[in-house]
Write an enzyme that holds these catalytic residues in place. Structure first.
Site, mmCIF file in Angstrom:
data_model
loop_
_atom_site.group_PDB
_atom_site.id
_atom_site.type_symbol
_atom_site.label_atom_id
_atom_site.label_comp_id
_atom_site.label_asym_id
_atom_site.label_seq_id
_atom_site.Cartn_x
_atom_site.Cartn_y
_atom_site.Cartn_z
ATOM 1 C CE LYS A 82 -17.350 -0.431 -10.652
ATOM 2 N NZ LYS A 82 -17.516 -1.839 -10.389
ATOM 3 C CB SER A 157 -17.347 -2.942 -14.023
ATOM 4 O OG SER A 157 -17.440 -3.363 -12.594
ATOM 5 C CB SER A 181 -16.392 -5.713 -11.072
ATOM 6 O OG SER A 181 -16.830 -5.794 -12.337
#
Ligand code: GLN
Length: 478
Positions: A82, A157, A181
């Site tokens: 990420k 996210s 997330s």
């Protein structure tokens, strides 16, 4: 083994294949690169790729194998990271314009740990800007689409992480979960995601959103894979004082243990009228399965659940308003230095241009909640209610070993459906945010589908008891 089938494998299967020389690490990496080149035009999971570096590393693993040296479980296995993790020598922006061009001189602890195990990084994947969102629509790089329906979001996210694993572009991904997330995108994409106990995995080198809730965890293809990754990244870190010296369990070995006789709580507040009937049905099926496996099911109550979203959206923006202060156009990334007439203008112009709408909204909300005169009414009150929410969990865990709940109110929503209605977007976190407020761990396992769209069930555990929820999840996925 056919080349194109290599991206199908789980970590353990790939490890076995590498060890037995059925294929090389270079072949394994190249087959993932090929899928990225084919699919990511449509999905948009990767914000940056590091293919040359990956191929180089793969060669090193291959020469080790050739020499007959022992390899680790994660050695030669391709991973996506990420974009909010600092990766040494690789641009890291948290998908924000304000960090454009920022190349960290160091690795986040979790990245360093998997690299030491021989992991091969394919690139950085998309996130909502500074992980603020539930759809990746707040990213400066545009939305990551859901491979099950390209008109829908992959969640957020960590949408890039979940989509990269679901589309077999990476074998697993490192991600973060502050209010859902990891679990929500995992559920939307049909993969497995673990939100760890606060403090189980070091946050060092990961860009902070809300420091008292941020956690680092894995997204993988199976519970077994997630257990392998957790074992590699968990534990005390001298660079993160919130990681206690609690022993890291042998998660992989524990997966095999029986779950017969375990007491599983069903929190009744999570099954209120807001829950879609389809999700309810699927969760009830999972409950029935646990019953069939010999678990004892008990209805329990988490009475302060109804305040969780309100509390979360006061505490989180408050911490954000403080954490975002460091992005001033001086220390890192984007700067309006050339255009500004004085220091103040460097700050204001850089921040005005560098931050997106959602980040600005949260900075304003947080600054307001923390300001003199409002602090007691908002921030302090929210912190008091947070304690009540945590105590709800402490209390039910006196009588049950784990809880089962939905992950999301529905399956993946359409791109554009919620982005102009922040309140609606915030309600996405209704079943996940309370877990972060309490600091306990939770696993999202794919379970059933609604019209071809995957959904997940959530198994919530006691503090530092990841091993029990992984064991339950592993039985559910079978
Ligand atoms: N959707 C939640 C939010 O916007 C959770 C985000 C996260 O876990 N990073 O705050």
């Amino acid at each position: 083994m056919y080349f194109s089938m290599l991206t199908n494998l789980t970590i353990k299967q790939a490890h076995k294949g590498l060890k037995n020389k059925e294929f090389s690490a270079e072949e394994l990496v190249n087959s993932h690169i090929k899928v990225i080149q084919e699919k990511d035009k449509d999905i948009n999971a990767f914000v940056l790729t590091t293919f040359d570096l990956a191929r180089e590393q793969a060669k090193k693993v291959d020469s080790k194998i050739k020499k007959g040296e022992k390899i680790n479980l994660l050695e030669g296995i391709p991973v996506s990271i990420k974009d909010c993790f600092c990766t040494k020598g690789i641009e890291s922006t948290a998908s924000s314009n304000i960090l454009k061009g920022y190349v960290p001189p160091f690795d986040a602890t979790s990245v360093r740990k998997i690299k030491e195990q021989g992991a091969i990084i394919l690139g950085k994947v998309n996130t909502d800007e500074f992980t603020m969102g539930a759809s990746t629509e707040t990213s400066a790089f545009g939305v990551t689409k859901n491979s099950h329906d390209l008109k829908r979001v992959s969640g957020g996210s960590s949408g890039g992480s979940a989509a990269s694993v679901a589309s077999q572009m990476a074998m697993y991904s490192l991600a973060t979960d502050t209010g859902g997330s990891i679990r929500q995108p995992a559920a939307f994409c049909g993969v497995t995601g673990l939100k760890v106990t606060y403090g189980r995995v070091s946050r060092y080198g990961v860009m902070s959103m809300a420091s008292s809730l941020d956690t680092i965890g894995p997204i993988g293809k199976s519970v077994e894979d997630v257990a392998i990754i957790l074992e590699a990244i968990a534990g005390h870190d001298k660079n993160d004082s919130t990681t206690p010296k609690i022993k890291v369990d042998n998660y992989l070995k524990n997966l095999k243990e029986d779950i017969k006789g375990l007491k599983i709580g069903v929190p009744k507040e999570y099954f209120d009228s807001d829950l879609s009937p389809e999700i309810r049905k699927i969760t009830e099926k999972a409950i029935q399965k646990l019953k069939d496996l010999g678990c004892k099911i008990k209805e329990v109550s988490l009475p302060h659940t109804k305040y969780a979203i309100a509390v979360y959206y006061i505490i989180v923006p408050s911490e954000i308003s403080s954490n975002m202060a460091r992005y001033d156009g001086i220390k890192y990334g984007y700067s309006e230095r050339e255009e500004a007439k004085d220091l103040m203008e460097i700050y204001t112009k850089s921040r005005a241009k560098g931050f997106g709408d959602e980040v600005k909204r949260r900075i304003m909300l947080g600054t307001y909640a923390l300001s003199a005169g409002y602090y007691d009414a908002y921030y302090k009150k929210a912190m008091q209610v947070r304690t009540l929410i945590k105590q709800d969990f402490d209390k039910v865990f006196e009588s049950v070993d784990a809880l089962i709940a939905p992950v999301t109110p529905g399956p993946a929503f359409k791109i554009g459906e919620n982005i102009n209605d922040p309140l609606q977007m915030y309600l996405e976190d209704i079943f996940t945010a309370p877990v972060n407020l309490a600091g306990v761990p939770a696993l999202s396992v794919p379970y059933g589908k609604i019209d071809n769209l995957p959904v997940g069930v959530q198994i919530i555990g006691k503090h530092f008891d990841e091993k029990t929820i992984l064991k339950i999840g592993s039985n559910l996925e079978k």
